[in-house]
Motif scaffolding. Sequence first.
Motif, short mmCIF file in Angstrom:
data_model
loop_
_atom_site.label_atom_id
_atom_site.label_comp_id
_atom_site.label_asym_id
_atom_site.label_seq_id
_atom_site.Cartn_x
_atom_site.Cartn_y
_atom_site.Cartn_z
N LEU A 162 0.95 -1.16 0.17
CA LEU A 162 -0.06 -0.06 -0.03
C LEU A 162 0.94 1.31 -0.08
CD1 LEU A 162 -2.90 1.24 0.15
CD2 LEU A 162 -2.68 0.87 2.56
N PHE A 163 1.79 1.24 0.81
CA PHE A 163 2.85 2.41 0.83
C PHE A 163 3.50 2.56 -0.64
CE2 PHE A 163 6.91 4.39 1.72
CZ PHE A 163 6.57 5.25 2.39
N GLY A 164 4.01 1.48 -1.22
CA GLY A 164 4.54 1.64 -2.33
C GLY A 164 3.56 2.20 -3.29
N PHE B 124 4.29 14.06 1.88
CA PHE B 124 5.33 13.29 3.04
C PHE B 124 4.37 13.06 4.27
CE2 PHE B 124 9.07 15.33 0.67
CZ PHE B 124 9.36 13.99 -0.03
N ILE B 125 3.79 14.19 4.72
CA ILE B 125 2.90 14.13 5.80
C ILE B 125 1.89 12.60 5.56
CG2 ILE B 125 1.26 14.88 7.45
CD1 ILE B 125 2.77 17.60 7.04
N ALA B 126 1.22 12.71 4.47
CA ALA B 126 0.06 11.69 4.22
C ALA B 126 0.80 10.52 4.18
CB ALA B 126 -0.67 12.16 2.90
N LEU B 127 2.12 10.21 3.39
CA LEU B 127 2.60 8.84 3.36
C LEU B 127 2.91 8.49 4.66
CD1 LEU B 127 4.92 9.55 0.36
CD2 LEU B 127 2.95 8.18 0.53
N ALA B 128 3.49 9.27 5.62
CA ALA B 128 3.81 8.80 6.77
C ALA B 128 2.55 8.27 7.65
CB ALA B 128 4.64 10.11 7.54
N VAL B 129 1.74 9.02 7.54
CA VAL B 129 0.31 8.57 8.16
C VAL B 129 -0.27 7.36 7.72
CG1 VAL B 129 -2.26 9.27 8.72
CG2 VAL B 129 -0.30 11.07 9.04
N LEU B 130 -0.18 7.40 6.42
CA LEU B 130 -0.66 6.12 5.51
C LEU B 130 0.14 4.89 5.98
CD1 LEU B 130 -2.70 4.89 3.62
CD2 LEU B 130 -0.87 5.70 1.75
N PHE B 131 1.40 4.92 6.12
CA PHE B 131 2.15 4.07 6.42
C PHE B 131 1.76 3.52 7.87
CE2 PHE B 131 6.15 2.06 8.54
CZ PHE B 131 6.51 1.10 7.68
N LEU B 132 1.65 4.29 8.69
CA LEU B 132 1.26 3.79 10.31
C LEU B 132 -0.08 3.17 10.23
CD1 LEU B 132 2.29 6.85 12.30
CD2 LEU B 132 3.60 4.44 11.93
N LEU B 133 -1.00 3.90 9.50
CA LEU B 133 -2.38 3.22 9.27
C LEU B 133 -2.48 1.81 8.73
CD1 LEU B 133 -4.65 6.37 8.13
CD2 LEU B 133 -4.39 5.04 10.43
N SER B 134 -1.67 1.75 7.37
CA SER B 134 -1.41 0.56 6.74
C SER B 134 -0.82 -0.59 7.66
CB SER B 134 -0.71 0.62 5.52
OG SER B 134 0.66 0.99 5.88
N LEU B 135 -0.14 -0.19 8.45
CA LEU B 135 0.31 -1.38 9.44
C LEU B 135 -0.59 -1.97 10.22
CD1 LEU B 135 3.91 -0.07 10.62
CD2 LEU B 135 3.41 -2.06 9.19
N LEU B 136 -1.37 -0.84 10.99
CA LEU B 136 -2.39 -1.15 11.81
C LEU B 136 -3.73 -2.16 11.14
CD1 LEU B 136 -2.68 2.08 13.87
CD2 LEU B 136 -1.64 -0.31 14.62
N ILE B 137 -3.96 -1.63 10.03
CA ILE B 137 -4.92 -2.25 9.22
C ILE B 137 -4.44 -3.62 8.68
CG2 ILE B 137 -6.40 -2.15 7.11
CD1 ILE B 137 -6.50 0.98 7.37
N GLY B 138 -3.36 -3.73 8.24
CA GLY B 138 -2.71 -4.97 7.67
C GLY B 138 -2.71 -6.08 8.79
N TRP B 139 -2.37 -5.67 10.03
CA TRP B 139 -2.37 -6.34 11.28
C TRP B 139 -3.83 -6.92 11.77
CZ3 TRP B 139 1.44 -8.61 13.93
CH2 TRP B 139 1.21 -9.24 15.24
#
Length: 408
Positions: free
Chosen positions: A22-24, A95-110
Amino acid sequence: MTVPAWARTIRARLALTYSALLFGVATLLLGGIYLALSQSIESKPLDPVTVKKFEKGGGGIVNYRPGEDFQAADIRDVQEYVNYTTLETLRTYSFIALAVLFLLSLLIGWWVAGRALRPVERITTTAREITASDLSRRIGATGPRDELRTLADTIDDMLGRLERSFSAQRTLVDDVSHELRNPIAVVQANVDAVLSRDDTTHDERAHSVSVVSRATHRMASLVDDLLATARTRSGAFVDREVDLSELADEVVEEQRLLAEGRGLRLVRRLAPGPRVVADAESLSRALDNILANAVRLSPGGGEVTVASGSMRGWAWVAVRDEGPGIAEGDRERVFQRFGRTGVARDHDGHGLGLSISRQVVESHEGHIALFGEPGVGSTFVVWLPDRAIRRDEDRERTPPQTDPLGRA
Protein backbone atom coordinates in the motif's frame (compact mmCIF):
# COMPACT_ATOMS: atom_id res chain seq x y z
CA MET A 1 19.90 -9.16 17.83
CA THR A 2 16.96 -11.21 19.09
CA VAL A 3 13.77 -10.72 17.06
CA PRO A 4 10.58 -10.60 19.18
CA ALA A 5 8.30 -13.62 18.90
CA TRP A 6 5.41 -11.62 17.43
CA ALA A 7 7.68 -10.30 14.67
CA ARG A 8 8.45 -13.87 13.53
CA THR A 9 4.78 -14.74 13.02
CA ILE A 10 3.13 -15.03 9.64
CA ARG A 11 0.65 -12.40 10.82
CA ALA A 12 3.46 -9.86 11.18
CA ARG A 13 4.88 -10.76 7.78
CA LEU A 14 1.49 -10.41 6.14
CA ALA A 15 0.90 -7.06 7.86
CA LEU A 16 4.27 -5.78 6.69
CA THR A 17 3.57 -7.05 3.19
CA TYR A 18 0.17 -5.31 3.07
CA SER A 19 1.69 -2.11 4.44
CA ALA A 20 4.66 -2.15 2.05
CA LEU A 21 2.45 -2.74 -0.97
CA LEU A 22 0.00 0.00 0.00
CA PHE A 23 2.81 2.42 0.86
CA GLY A 24 4.55 1.68 -2.43
CA VAL A 25 1.40 2.22 -4.48
CA ALA A 26 0.63 5.48 -2.65
CA THR A 27 4.22 6.69 -3.13
CA LEU A 28 4.11 5.97 -6.84
CA LEU A 29 0.73 7.69 -7.16
CA LEU A 30 1.67 10.85 -5.29
CA GLY A 31 5.11 10.95 -6.87
CA GLY A 32 3.58 10.62 -10.30
CA ILE A 33 1.15 13.43 -9.63
CA TYR A 34 3.94 15.66 -8.35
CA LEU A 35 6.18 14.94 -11.34
CA ALA A 36 3.33 15.48 -13.79
CA LEU A 37 2.47 18.85 -12.29
CA SER A 38 6.10 19.96 -12.07
CA GLN A 39 6.63 19.13 -15.75
CA SER A 40 3.39 20.67 -16.99
CA ILE A 41 3.55 24.05 -15.26
CA GLU A 42 6.27 26.68 -14.96
CA SER A 43 7.32 27.49 -11.44
CA LYS A 44 10.18 29.33 -9.82
CA PRO A 45 10.77 31.43 -6.73
CA LEU A 46 9.72 35.09 -6.98
CA ASP A 47 12.50 37.57 -7.80
CA PRO A 48 10.83 40.94 -7.23
CA VAL A 49 12.15 44.38 -8.11
CA THR A 50 12.40 47.01 -5.39
CA VAL A 51 10.57 50.13 -6.39
CA LYS A 52 11.45 53.40 -4.60
CA LYS A 53 8.92 56.11 -4.19
CA PHE A 54 9.84 59.73 -5.12
CA GLU A 55 7.98 63.01 -4.95
CA LYS A 56 8.45 66.33 -6.61
CA GLY A 57 9.15 69.11 -4.19
CA GLY A 58 9.28 72.81 -4.51
CA GLY A 59 11.35 74.23 -7.24
CA GLY A 60 10.86 71.11 -9.31
CA ILE A 61 13.23 69.04 -7.21
CA VAL A 62 12.49 65.27 -7.02
CA ASN A 63 13.01 63.93 -3.53
CA TYR A 64 13.23 60.25 -2.40
CA ARG A 65 10.73 59.19 0.28
CA PRO A 66 12.52 56.76 2.65
CA GLY A 67 10.54 53.80 4.04
CA GLU A 68 8.02 53.78 1.27
CA ASP A 69 9.78 51.26 -1.00
CA PHE A 70 7.76 48.32 -2.32
CA GLN A 71 8.37 45.10 -4.23
CA ALA A 72 7.08 44.78 -7.72
CA ALA A 73 7.03 42.01 -10.35
CA ASP A 74 5.26 41.40 -13.60
CA ILE A 75 2.21 39.13 -13.79
CA ARG A 76 4.13 36.19 -15.31
CA ASP A 77 6.59 36.07 -12.44
CA VAL A 78 3.75 36.18 -9.95
CA GLN A 79 2.00 33.22 -11.64
CA GLU A 80 5.18 31.15 -11.64
CA TYR A 81 5.66 31.92 -7.96
CA VAL A 82 2.11 30.78 -7.18
CA ASN A 83 2.81 27.52 -9.00
CA TYR A 84 6.06 27.12 -7.07
CA THR A 85 4.41 27.53 -3.66
CA THR A 86 1.64 25.13 -4.68
CA LEU A 87 4.16 22.42 -5.55
CA GLU A 88 6.00 23.02 -2.28
CA THR A 89 2.76 22.64 -0.34
CA LEU A 90 1.84 19.48 -2.28
CA ARG A 91 5.24 17.95 -1.56
CA THR A 92 5.06 18.73 2.17
CA TYR A 93 1.57 17.35 2.63
CA SER A 94 2.42 14.30 0.51
CA PHE A 95 5.25 13.37 2.89
CA ILE A 96 2.93 13.85 5.87
CA ALA A 97 0.19 11.79 4.18
CA LEU A 98 2.64 8.97 3.35
CA ALA A 99 3.86 8.81 6.94
CA VAL A 100 0.30 8.66 8.29
CA LEU A 101 -0.68 6.15 5.60
CA PHE A 102 2.26 3.90 6.52
CA LEU A 103 1.21 3.79 10.17
CA LEU A 104 -2.46 3.22 9.31
CA SER A 105 -1.55 0.51 6.79
CA LEU A 106 0.43 -1.33 9.47
CA LEU A 107 -2.53 -1.28 11.85
CA ILE A 108 -5.05 -2.23 9.17
CA GLY A 109 -2.71 -4.93 7.80
CA TRP A 110 -2.30 -6.40 11.29
CA TRP A 111 -6.07 -6.48 11.77
CA VAL A 112 -6.82 -7.93 8.34
CA ALA A 113 -4.10 -10.58 8.72
CA GLY A 114 -5.53 -11.53 12.11
CA ARG A 115 -9.01 -12.03 10.67
CA ALA A 116 -7.68 -13.96 7.69
CA LEU A 117 -5.57 -16.25 9.90
CA ARG A 118 -8.26 -16.86 12.52
CA PRO A 119 -9.13 -20.30 11.03
CA VAL A 120 -5.42 -21.19 11.17
CA GLU A 121 -5.40 -20.41 14.89
CA ARG A 122 -8.43 -22.65 15.31
CA ILE A 123 -6.68 -25.41 13.38
CA THR A 124 -3.58 -25.04 15.57
CA THR A 125 -5.63 -25.11 18.77
CA THR A 126 -7.52 -28.23 17.68
CA ALA A 127 -4.31 -29.97 16.60
CA ARG A 128 -2.76 -29.30 20.03
CA GLU A 129 -5.80 -30.79 21.76
CA ILE A 130 -5.69 -34.01 19.75
CA THR A 131 -4.03 -36.98 21.38
CA ALA A 132 -3.41 -40.53 20.23
CA SER A 133 -6.23 -41.74 22.47
CA ASP A 134 -8.75 -39.08 21.43
CA LEU A 135 -9.14 -38.27 17.74
CA SER A 136 -12.74 -37.10 18.06
CA ARG A 137 -11.95 -33.37 17.99
CA ARG A 138 -12.81 -31.47 14.81
CA ILE A 139 -12.10 -27.95 13.63
CA GLY A 140 -15.64 -27.37 12.35
CA ALA A 141 -14.75 -24.24 10.34
CA THR A 142 -17.59 -21.97 9.28
CA GLY A 143 -17.83 -19.01 6.93
CA PRO A 144 -17.21 -18.72 3.20
CA ARG A 145 -15.78 -21.74 1.42
CA ASP A 146 -12.36 -20.26 0.73
CA GLU A 147 -8.90 -21.83 0.80
CA LEU A 148 -8.68 -21.86 4.60
CA ARG A 149 -12.17 -23.37 4.94
CA THR A 150 -11.17 -26.04 2.42
CA LEU A 151 -7.96 -26.69 4.41
CA ALA A 152 -9.92 -27.03 7.65
CA ASP A 153 -12.45 -29.41 6.04
CA THR A 154 -9.62 -31.46 4.57
CA ILE A 155 -7.98 -31.78 7.99
CA ASP A 156 -11.35 -32.77 9.50
CA ASP A 157 -11.69 -35.49 6.87
CA MET A 158 -8.15 -36.66 7.60
CA LEU A 159 -8.90 -36.79 11.31
CA GLY A 160 -12.02 -38.81 10.57
CA ARG A 161 -10.04 -41.32 8.54
CA LEU A 162 -7.39 -41.52 11.26
CA GLU A 163 -10.03 -42.06 13.92
CA ARG A 164 -11.64 -44.84 11.90
CA SER A 165 -8.24 -46.39 11.22
CA PHE A 166 -7.22 -46.28 14.89
CA SER A 167 -10.61 -47.66 15.91
CA ALA A 168 -10.32 -50.47 13.38
CA GLN A 169 -6.80 -51.19 14.60
CA ARG A 170 -7.93 -51.39 18.23
CA THR A 171 -10.86 -53.58 17.23
CA LEU A 172 -8.57 -55.85 15.25
CA VAL A 173 -6.15 -56.20 18.15
CA ASP A 174 -9.01 -56.98 20.52
CA ASP A 175 -10.49 -59.52 18.12
CA VAL A 176 -7.16 -61.18 17.43
CA SER A 177 -6.41 -61.37 21.12
CA HIS A 178 -9.78 -63.00 21.67
CA GLU A 179 -9.33 -65.45 18.80
CA LEU A 180 -5.81 -66.46 19.85
CA ARG A 181 -6.66 -66.85 23.52
CA ASN A 182 -8.61 -70.08 23.01
CA PRO A 183 -6.06 -72.06 20.88
CA ILE A 184 -3.22 -70.87 23.09
CA ALA A 185 -5.15 -72.07 26.13
CA VAL A 186 -5.74 -75.40 24.41
CA VAL A 187 -2.04 -75.80 23.64
CA GLN A 188 -1.02 -74.80 27.17
CA ALA A 189 -3.55 -77.15 28.78
CA ASN A 190 -2.40 -80.15 26.74
CA VAL A 191 1.26 -79.39 27.38
CA ASP A 192 0.71 -79.05 31.13
CA ALA A 193 -1.69 -81.98 31.53
CA VAL A 194 -0.23 -84.56 29.14
CA LEU A 195 2.90 -83.76 27.17
CA SER A 196 4.94 -82.56 30.15
CA ARG A 197 4.22 -85.67 32.20
CA ASP A 198 6.12 -88.95 31.97
CA ASP A 199 3.29 -91.21 33.18
CA THR A 200 0.90 -90.55 30.28
CA THR A 201 0.06 -93.31 27.83
CA HIS A 202 0.90 -93.36 24.17
CA ASP A 203 -2.75 -92.86 23.21
CA GLU A 204 -3.06 -89.85 25.50
CA ARG A 205 0.05 -88.29 24.00
CA ALA A 206 -1.14 -88.98 20.44
CA HIS A 207 -4.49 -87.39 21.21
CA SER A 208 -2.87 -84.32 22.77
CA VAL A 209 -0.48 -83.95 19.82
CA SER A 210 -3.47 -84.04 17.48
CA VAL A 211 -5.29 -81.39 19.51
CA VAL A 212 -2.20 -79.17 19.69
CA SER A 213 -1.64 -79.60 15.95
CA ARG A 214 -5.18 -78.45 15.16
CA ALA A 215 -4.82 -75.47 17.50
CA THR A 216 -1.50 -74.40 15.98
CA HIS A 217 -2.93 -74.86 12.49
CA ARG A 218 -5.79 -72.59 13.43
CA MET A 219 -3.38 -69.98 14.78
CA ALA A 220 -1.23 -70.21 11.64
CA SER A 221 -4.30 -69.79 9.46
CA LEU A 222 -5.37 -66.79 11.50
CA VAL A 223 -1.94 -65.18 11.16
CA ASP A 224 -1.96 -65.80 7.39
CA ASP A 225 -5.34 -64.11 7.08
CA LEU A 226 -4.18 -61.19 9.20
CA LEU A 227 -1.15 -60.76 6.96
CA ALA A 228 -3.45 -60.85 3.94
CA THR A 229 -5.63 -58.20 5.57
CA ALA A 230 -2.62 -55.97 6.21
CA ARG A 231 -1.41 -56.44 2.65
CA THR A 232 -4.85 -55.54 1.31
CA ARG A 233 -5.08 -52.42 3.46
CA SER A 234 -1.61 -51.26 2.42
CA GLY A 235 -2.46 -51.55 -1.27
CA ALA A 236 0.67 -53.60 -1.96
CA PHE A 237 -0.61 -54.97 -5.26
CA VAL A 238 1.10 -55.84 -8.53
CA ASP A 239 -1.67 -55.28 -11.06
CA ARG A 240 -1.73 -56.88 -14.47
CA GLU A 241 -4.37 -58.00 -16.94
CA VAL A 242 -5.87 -61.30 -15.82
CA ASP A 243 -8.19 -63.73 -17.57
CA LEU A 244 -10.91 -64.06 -14.94
CA SER A 245 -12.17 -67.45 -16.18
CA GLU A 246 -8.68 -68.99 -16.07
CA LEU A 247 -8.11 -67.59 -12.58
CA ALA A 248 -11.42 -69.02 -11.36
CA ASP A 249 -10.59 -72.39 -12.94
CA GLU A 250 -7.28 -72.49 -11.05
CA VAL A 251 -9.09 -71.78 -7.77
CA VAL A 252 -11.60 -74.57 -8.46
CA GLU A 253 -8.76 -77.00 -9.19
CA GLU A 254 -7.13 -76.17 -5.84
CA GLN A 255 -10.36 -77.00 -4.00
CA ARG A 256 -11.26 -80.07 -6.08
CA LEU A 257 -9.69 -82.75 -3.88
CA LEU A 258 -11.12 -81.25 -0.71
CA ALA A 259 -14.57 -81.13 -2.28
CA GLU A 260 -14.33 -84.72 -3.50
CA GLY A 261 -13.26 -85.76 -0.01
CA ARG A 262 -16.54 -84.37 1.31
CA GLY A 263 -18.56 -85.99 -1.47
CA LEU A 264 -19.26 -82.67 -3.23
CA ARG A 265 -19.51 -82.12 -6.97
CA LEU A 266 -17.85 -79.00 -8.36
CA VAL A 267 -19.64 -77.71 -11.45
CA ARG A 268 -17.76 -75.27 -13.68
CA ARG A 269 -19.63 -72.86 -15.95
CA LEU A 270 -16.75 -70.59 -16.89
CA ALA A 271 -17.30 -68.45 -19.96
CA PRO A 272 -14.10 -67.30 -21.69
CA GLY A 273 -13.55 -63.63 -22.45
CA PRO A 274 -13.81 -61.47 -19.33
CA ARG A 275 -10.51 -59.82 -18.40
CA VAL A 276 -9.72 -57.71 -15.37
CA VAL A 277 -6.75 -55.65 -14.20
CA ALA A 278 -5.85 -57.00 -10.78
CA ASP A 279 -3.23 -58.51 -8.51
CA ALA A 280 -3.66 -62.15 -9.45
CA GLU A 281 -2.45 -63.51 -6.10
CA SER A 282 -4.79 -61.34 -4.02
CA LEU A 283 -7.79 -61.91 -6.29
CA SER A 284 -7.10 -65.66 -6.29
CA ARG A 285 -7.09 -65.64 -2.48
CA ALA A 286 -10.38 -63.73 -2.43
CA LEU A 287 -12.04 -66.29 -4.70
CA ASP A 288 -10.45 -69.16 -2.78
CA ASN A 289 -11.92 -67.85 0.50
CA ILE A 290 -15.40 -67.78 -1.02
CA LEU A 291 -15.13 -71.23 -2.57
CA ALA A 292 -13.57 -72.71 0.57
CA ASN A 293 -16.54 -71.46 2.59
CA ALA A 294 -18.94 -73.04 0.13
CA VAL A 295 -17.10 -76.38 0.25
CA ARG A 296 -16.89 -76.33 4.04
CA LEU A 297 -20.55 -75.46 4.65
CA SER A 298 -22.25 -77.49 1.88
CA PRO A 299 -23.77 -80.82 2.93
CA GLY A 300 -22.10 -84.00 1.70
CA GLY A 301 -23.33 -85.16 -1.70
CA GLY A 302 -24.31 -81.64 -2.69
CA GLU A 303 -23.22 -79.45 -5.57
CA VAL A 304 -21.13 -76.27 -5.72
CA THR A 305 -21.29 -74.23 -8.91
CA VAL A 306 -18.57 -71.85 -10.03
CA ALA A 307 -19.44 -69.66 -13.01
CA SER A 308 -18.08 -66.59 -14.75
CA GLY A 309 -19.15 -64.16 -17.45
CA SER A 310 -19.66 -60.53 -18.34
CA MET A 311 -22.73 -58.34 -18.04
CA ARG A 312 -23.17 -54.64 -18.92
CA GLY A 313 -19.45 -54.04 -18.93
CA TRP A 314 -18.81 -55.88 -15.65
CA ALA A 315 -16.97 -59.19 -15.39
CA TRP A 316 -18.28 -61.56 -12.74
CA VAL A 317 -17.47 -64.78 -10.91
CA ALA A 318 -20.23 -66.49 -8.96
CA VAL A 319 -20.03 -69.30 -6.40
CA ARG A 320 -23.32 -71.02 -5.57
CA ASP A 321 -23.67 -73.65 -2.88
CA GLU A 322 -26.42 -75.77 -1.35
CA GLY A 323 -25.45 -74.95 2.19
CA PRO A 324 -27.51 -73.55 5.07
CA GLY A 325 -28.00 -70.15 3.44
CA ILE A 326 -27.79 -66.76 5.09
CA ALA A 327 -30.69 -64.68 6.39
CA GLU A 328 -31.07 -61.23 4.86
CA GLY A 329 -30.38 -59.57 8.20
CA ASP A 330 -27.03 -61.39 8.49
CA ARG A 331 -25.74 -60.73 4.97
CA GLU A 332 -23.73 -57.68 5.95
CA ARG A 333 -22.39 -59.31 9.09
CA VAL A 334 -20.70 -62.18 7.24
CA PHE A 335 -18.35 -59.64 5.60
CA GLN A 336 -17.23 -58.21 8.93
CA ARG A 337 -14.03 -59.37 10.57
CA PHE A 338 -14.65 -62.45 12.71
CA GLY A 339 -18.31 -62.30 11.68
CA ARG A 340 -19.88 -65.77 11.78
CA THR A 341 -23.56 -66.60 11.61
CA GLY A 342 -25.82 -69.61 11.93
CA VAL A 343 -24.27 -73.03 11.45
CA ALA A 344 -20.98 -71.44 10.41
CA ARG A 345 -20.19 -71.16 14.11
CA ASP A 346 -20.13 -74.95 14.31
CA HIS A 347 -17.50 -75.31 11.56
CA ASP A 348 -13.79 -74.60 11.48
CA GLY A 349 -12.80 -71.07 10.58
CA HIS A 350 -12.33 -67.74 12.27
CA GLY A 351 -14.46 -65.36 10.22
CA LEU A 352 -11.77 -63.42 8.35
CA GLY A 353 -12.04 -64.98 4.89
CA LEU A 354 -15.03 -63.07 3.53
CA SER A 355 -13.81 -59.83 5.09
CA ILE A 356 -10.54 -60.22 3.20
CA SER A 357 -12.40 -61.10 0.00
CA ARG A 358 -14.48 -57.93 0.20
CA GLN A 359 -11.40 -55.78 0.86
CA VAL A 360 -9.57 -57.28 -2.10
CA VAL A 361 -12.52 -56.88 -4.47
CA GLU A 362 -13.29 -53.31 -3.42
CA SER A 363 -9.61 -52.33 -3.69
CA HIS A 364 -9.86 -53.40 -7.36
CA GLU A 365 -12.84 -51.07 -7.95
CA GLY A 366 -15.21 -53.99 -7.70
CA HIS A 367 -18.16 -55.13 -5.62
CA ILE A 368 -19.14 -58.38 -3.92
CA ALA A 369 -22.82 -59.33 -3.61
CA LEU A 370 -24.62 -62.05 -1.69
CA PHE A 371 -27.88 -63.74 -2.70
CA GLY A 372 -29.85 -66.63 -1.25
CA GLU A 373 -31.98 -67.50 1.73
CA PRO A 374 -31.87 -69.89 4.71
CA GLY A 375 -32.34 -73.54 3.80
CA VAL A 376 -31.71 -72.97 0.09
CA GLY A 377 -28.08 -71.95 -0.14
CA SER A 378 -26.05 -68.90 -0.98
CA THR A 379 -24.58 -67.29 -4.08
CA PHE A 380 -21.58 -64.99 -3.79
CA VAL A 381 -20.95 -62.82 -6.84
CA VAL A 382 -17.74 -60.88 -7.44
CA TRP A 383 -18.15 -57.97 -9.89
CA LEU A 384 -15.09 -56.33 -11.46
CA PRO A 385 -14.72 -53.87 -14.37
CA ASP A 386 -14.38 -55.90 -17.56
CA ARG A 387 -11.23 -54.60 -19.27
CA ALA A 388 -12.12 -56.55 -22.42
CA ILE A 389 -14.43 -53.57 -23.02
CA ARG A 390 -12.11 -50.75 -23.96
CA ARG A 391 -14.56 -47.83 -23.76
CA ASP A 392 -15.71 -46.77 -20.29
CA GLU A 393 -18.96 -45.40 -21.71
CA ASP A 394 -19.94 -48.96 -22.63
CA ARG A 395 -19.84 -49.89 -18.94
CA GLU A 396 -22.59 -48.97 -16.49
CA ARG A 397 -21.48 -46.85 -13.55
CA THR A 398 -22.44 -49.53 -11.02
CA PRO A 399 -22.52 -53.33 -11.35
CA PRO A 400 -25.85 -55.10 -11.84
CA GLN A 401 -27.87 -55.85 -8.73
CA THR A 402 -29.14 -59.22 -9.96
CA ASP A 403 -27.91 -62.77 -9.46
CA PRO A 404 -26.29 -63.84 -12.76
CA LEU A 405 -27.06 -67.49 -11.90
CA GLY A 406 -30.75 -66.74 -11.58
CA ARG A 407 -31.32 -67.38 -7.88
CA ALA A 408 -33.39 -64.63 -6.23
